[in-house]
Design a protein around this motif. Structure first.
Motif, PDB file in Angstrom:
ATOM      1  N   THR A  37      -6.347   5.304   3.146  1.00  0.00           N
ATOM      2  CA  THR A  37      -6.277   6.023   4.419  1.00  0.00           C
ATOM      3  C   THR A  37      -6.060   5.008   5.543  1.00  0.00           C
ATOM      4  O   THR A  37      -6.909   4.139   5.769  1.00  0.00           O
ATOM      5  N   LEU A  38      -4.901   5.137   6.180  1.00  0.00           N
ATOM      6  CA  LEU A  38      -4.506   4.169   7.213  1.00  0.00           C
ATOM      7  C   LEU A  38      -4.602   2.740   6.702  1.00  0.00           C
ATOM      8  O   LEU A  38      -5.028   1.809   7.390  1.00  0.00           O
ATOM      9  N   GLY A  39      -4.198   2.555   5.440  1.00  0.00           N
ATOM     10  CA  GLY A  39      -4.143   1.225   4.848  1.00  0.00           C
ATOM     11  C   GLY A  39      -5.420   0.757   4.205  1.00  0.00           C
ATOM     12  O   GLY A  39      -5.421  -0.286   3.538  1.00  0.00           O
ATOM     13  N   ARG A  40      -6.517   1.478   4.372  1.00  0.00           N
ATOM     14  CA  ARG A  40      -7.793   1.074   3.803  1.00  0.00           C
ATOM     15  C   ARG A  40      -8.116   1.941   2.584  1.00  0.00           C
ATOM     16  O   ARG A  40      -7.888   3.154   2.591  1.00  0.00           O
ATOM     17  N   THR A  42     -10.022   4.249   0.246  1.00  0.00           N
ATOM     18  CA  THR A  42     -11.049   5.247   0.516  1.00  0.00           C
ATOM     19  C   THR A  42     -11.653   5.851  -0.744  1.00  0.00           C
ATOM     20  O   THR A  42     -12.871   6.039  -0.812  1.00  0.00           O
ATOM     21  N   TYR A  55       1.449  10.861   5.945  1.00  0.00           N
ATOM     22  CA  TYR A  55       1.605   9.740   6.867  1.00  0.00           C
ATOM     23  C   TYR A  55       0.274   9.036   7.179  1.00  0.00           C
ATOM     24  O   TYR A  55       0.272   7.959   7.757  1.00  0.00           O
ATOM     25  N   ILE A  56      -0.819   9.616   6.797  1.00  0.00           N
ATOM     26  CA  ILE A  56      -2.120   8.986   7.037  1.00  0.00           C
ATOM     27  C   ILE A  56      -2.708   8.453   5.734  1.00  0.00           C
ATOM     28  O   ILE A  56      -3.286   7.376   5.691  1.00  0.00           O
ATOM     29  N   GLN A  57      -2.499   9.208   4.669  1.00  0.00           N
ATOM     30  CA  GLN A  57      -2.999   8.804   3.372  1.00  0.00           C
ATOM     31  C   GLN A  57      -1.838   8.559   2.402  1.00  0.00           C
ATOM     32  O   GLN A  57      -0.859   9.287   2.396  1.00  0.00           O
ATOM     33  N   GLN A  58      -1.992   7.511   1.628  1.00  0.00           N
ATOM     34  CA  GLN A  58      -1.037   7.222   0.562  1.00  0.00           C
ATOM     35  C   GLN A  58      -1.805   7.069  -0.755  1.00  0.00           C
ATOM     36  O   GLN A  58      -2.974   6.671  -0.761  1.00  0.00           O
TER      37      GLN A  58
END
Length: 250
Positions: A37-40, A42, A55-58
């Motif tokens: 989530t936003l690069g961190r 989770t 766009y927020i989670q990958q």
């Protein structure tokens, strides 16, 4: 009868379709999803239906099944300076999806490279005879080393098998000559032991016969019988045992 659909309604429907297509993921039973989530990092999700915020989670898929890694042929110089070509196969699986994605860039490639260097290192510390005779032990040694080093990547090395150990033609001929020489040596040793045992038996028999003239006479008659049974032109002249006393030294 026709109904007019507002343009905004069409846009909303299209937006919802695109949103759902970007949000919904389906993971199989053997898959896990590492969610950022936003690069961190989770969470780890799956298996089943996964919903993400576009766009927020990958999410990165990780396969938890056992992977069969074919180690390419390696040129190894043994401890006794013999050049051999060795290839192997490694069985491993991901047991911690988070570490496999975060701790190493490409765990598959990293495991392959580590297996190649470990194979050369372990086999290079052994002589050729040990490579050929103690393959199971070498498999275990390589497996333990790989498992220890890949533990930080969340990977479990379940098994390592050395498939082929190929030698040069000149080395094969040298080993064949060595094996032939070893067989000849063993044959000579066995033959010499047989001759030694036979000579001891003959010595014991001669000592027994020398103490009894009648025994010598019986042995003499047996020898005559053996000679007469053969088809030969040999002429045998009997020699009475009583004459033997004239040849004894005082």
């Amino acid at each position: 009868m026709y109904f007019d659909v507002p343009a905004t309604g069409i846009y909303i429907v299209v937006f919802l379709i695109i949103f759902l297509s970007m949000s919904i993921r389906i993971l199989r039973e053997y898959e896990r999803g590492v969610v950022f989530t936003l690069g961190r990092f989770t969470s780890i999700k799956g298996p089943g239906l996964i919903i993400l915020i576009p766009y927020i989670q990958q999410m990165v898929r990780v396969d938890l099944r056992t992977i069969v890694l074919d180690v390419p042929t390696q040129d190894v110089i043994s401890h006794d300076n013999v050049s051999v070509h060795v290839n192997a196969v490694v069985y491993f699986r991901v047991i911690d999806a988070q570490k496999a994605i975060i701790q190493v860039e490409d765990f598959h490639s990293a495991t392959s490279q580590l297996a190649q260097t470990t194979l050369r290192s372990v086999l290079g510390g052994h002589e050729l005879d040990e490579m050929l005779a103690e393959r199971e032990k070498l498999n275990t040694d390589i497996q333990e080393i790989l498992d220890k080093q890949t533990d930080a990547w969340g990977i479990k090395i379940s098994n390592v098998e050395i498939k082929h150990i190929d030698l040069d033609e000149s080395m094969i001929r040298a080993i064949a000559k060595q094996a032939e020489a070893e067989r000849q040596r063993r044959a000579k040793v066995i033959n010499s032991k047989g001759e030694l045992e036979a000579s001891k038996n003959l010595l014991e028999a001669s000592e027994i016969l020398s103490k009894n003239d009648l025994g010598i006479q019986l042995r003499y008659l047996q020898t005559m019988s053996d000679i007469s049974s053969d088809k030969t032109n040999t002429i045998v002249f009997p020699f009475p045992a009583e004459f033997s006393k004239f040849f004894k030294t005082s």
